[in-house]
Design a protein around this motif. Structure first.
Motif, PDB file in Angstrom:
ATOM      1  N   ASN A 194      51.259  96.435   5.062  1.00  0.00           N
ATOM      2  CA  ASN A 194      51.018  95.235   4.248  1.00  0.00           C
ATOM      3  C   ASN A 194      49.682  95.293   3.507  1.00  0.00           C
ATOM      4  OD1 ASN A 194      53.475  93.984   5.164  1.00  0.00           O
ATOM      5  ND2 ASN A 194      52.426  93.489   7.078  1.00  0.00           N
ATOM      6  N   VAL A 195      49.383  96.443   2.909  1.00  0.00           N
ATOM      7  CA  VAL A 195      48.182  96.580   2.078  1.00  0.00           C
ATOM      8  C   VAL A 195      48.334  95.717   0.833  1.00  0.00           C
ATOM      9  CG1 VAL A 195      46.857  98.178   0.643  1.00  0.00           C
ATOM     10  CG2 VAL A 195      47.622  98.892   2.912  1.00  0.00           C
ATOM     11  N   SER A 196      47.298  94.961   0.503  1.00  0.00           N
ATOM     12  CA  SER A 196      47.298  94.131  -0.697  1.00  0.00           C
ATOM     13  C   SER A 196      45.855  93.906  -1.126  1.00  0.00           C
ATOM     14  CB  SER A 196      47.979  92.782  -0.428  1.00  0.00           C
ATOM     15  OG  SER A 196      47.194  92.007   0.471  1.00  0.00           O
ATOM     16  N   ARG A 197      45.674  93.250  -2.275  1.00  0.00           N
ATOM     17  CA  ARG A 197      44.319  92.963  -2.749  1.00  0.00           C
ATOM     18  C   ARG A 197      43.549  92.108  -1.736  1.00  0.00           C
ATOM     19  NH1 ARG A 197      41.614  93.166  -7.631  1.00  0.00           N
ATOM     20  NH2 ARG A 197      43.500  93.883  -8.704  1.00  0.00           N
ATOM     21  N   ASP A 198      44.243  91.190  -1.085  1.00  0.00           N
ATOM     22  CA  ASP A 198      43.592  90.347  -0.090  1.00  0.00           C
ATOM     23  C   ASP A 198      43.491  91.013   1.274  1.00  0.00           C
ATOM     24  OD1 ASP A 198      43.277  88.261  -1.928  1.00  0.00           O
ATOM     25  OD2 ASP A 198      45.277  87.453  -1.470  1.00  0.00           O
ATOM     26  N   ASN A 199      44.165  92.138   1.434  1.00  0.00           N
ATOM     27  CA  ASN A 199      44.214  92.841   2.715  1.00  0.00           C
ATOM     28  C   ASN A 199      44.160  94.342   2.446  1.00  0.00           C
ATOM     29  OD1 ASN A 199      44.572  93.178   5.503  1.00  0.00           O
ATOM     30  ND2 ASN A 199      46.812  93.145   5.360  1.00  0.00           N
ATOM     31  N   GLY A 234      45.148  96.932   5.018  1.00  0.00           N
ATOM     32  CA  GLY A 234      46.377  96.669   5.726  1.00  0.00           C
ATOM     33  C   GLY A 234      46.133  95.975   7.060  1.00  0.00           C
ATOM     34  N   ASP A 235      47.213  95.559   7.689  1.00  0.00           N
ATOM     35  CA  ASP A 235      47.116  94.881   8.984  1.00  0.00           C
ATOM     36  C   ASP A 235      46.548  95.839  10.030  1.00  0.00           C
ATOM     37  OD1 ASP A 235      48.330  92.762   7.718  1.00  0.00           O
ATOM     38  OD2 ASP A 235      50.311  93.124   8.602  1.00  0.00           O
ATOM     39  N   GLU A 256      40.817  96.795  10.801  1.00  0.00           N
ATOM     40  CA  GLU A 256      39.541  96.725  11.509  1.00  0.00           C
ATOM     41  C   GLU A 256      39.505  97.707  12.675  1.00  0.00           C
ATOM     42  OE1 GLU A 256      42.414  93.884  13.314  1.00  0.00           O
ATOM     43  OE2 GLU A 256      41.718  94.279  11.255  1.00  0.00           O
TER      44      GLU A 256
END
Length: 205
Positions: A19-24, A27-28, A31
């Motif tokens: 789920n890589v995205s501009r806000d993430n 990805g999940d 960290e």
């Protein structure tokens, strides 16, 4: 000087979560891959911050920064990181961004200049080599860009910072290389710390 790829990677081979995205952008679960580097003094220096841990991990990251004279990255990595990096990106070198969408050169603070290359991976590497002088060209990512350079046999050295994590899903570094990925390497470095196992390889043949 060599063309390098230097990446943090999980024990099960992921360099980013799902789920890589501009806000993430990582990805999940990202960290779990990158938290170790964010505490290092050498990393914090590049972000314009003070403090941080001075240890063997920090030394290795500083050596990577100091040896790099130019960076190549994909447009997705640029788009995902642009807001996060802000006006003073951590690269401090010319960065050549692979893209199908032309854009004027973008000069940032601290010595980072983004050049947008529409002529493909070989053109970007040729320009990066010229800019790097006697320092390395680092293929900075993301995973698809690194795979393109690996498949073309254009990476000389691969350094993996293997973090003791099983992510279970996301973007695998070596996914889909097929026959192009069948190359021999020799190990030229190995450093074990509580945070990561740092493995350095050189491609042979």
């Amino acid at each position: 000087m060599p063309v390098t790829a230097d990446l943090a990677i999980t024990l099960d081979g992921y360099v980013a979560g799902p789920n890589v995205s501009r806000d993430n952008p990582g990805g999940d679960g990202a960290e779990r891959i990158f938290d170790w580097i964010h505490t290092l003094a050498s990393w914090r220096e590049r972000q314009g911050m003070t403090g941080g841990d001075e240890n063997r991990d920090s030394e290795l990251v500083r050596e990577w920064f100091d040896a790099t004279g130019a960076v190549v990255m994909g447009r997705t990595m640029y788009d995902l990181g642009e807001e996060f990096w802000g006006d003073n990106p951590p690269f401090r070198t010319p960065v050549f961004v692979l893209t199908h969408r032309p854009r004027p050169t973008l000069v940032k603070e601290g010595g980072t200049t983004f050049h947008f290359v529409t002529e493909g991976i070989h053109s970007a590497l040729e320009r990066a080599r010229a800019a790097a002088g006697d320092r390395n060209v680092d293929i900075g990512g993301g995973a698809d860009t690194v795979r393109q350079y690996l498949a073309a046999g254009l990476v000389d050295e691969l350094q993996l910072h293997v973090v003791p994590v099983l992510l279970g899903g996301g973007l695998r570094l070596f996914e889909g290389l097929g026959d192009a990925g069948r190359r021999d390497l020799e190990q030229v470095g190995a450093v074990e710390t509580p945070l990561a196992t740092h493995l350095k390889y050189r491609f042979v043949g």
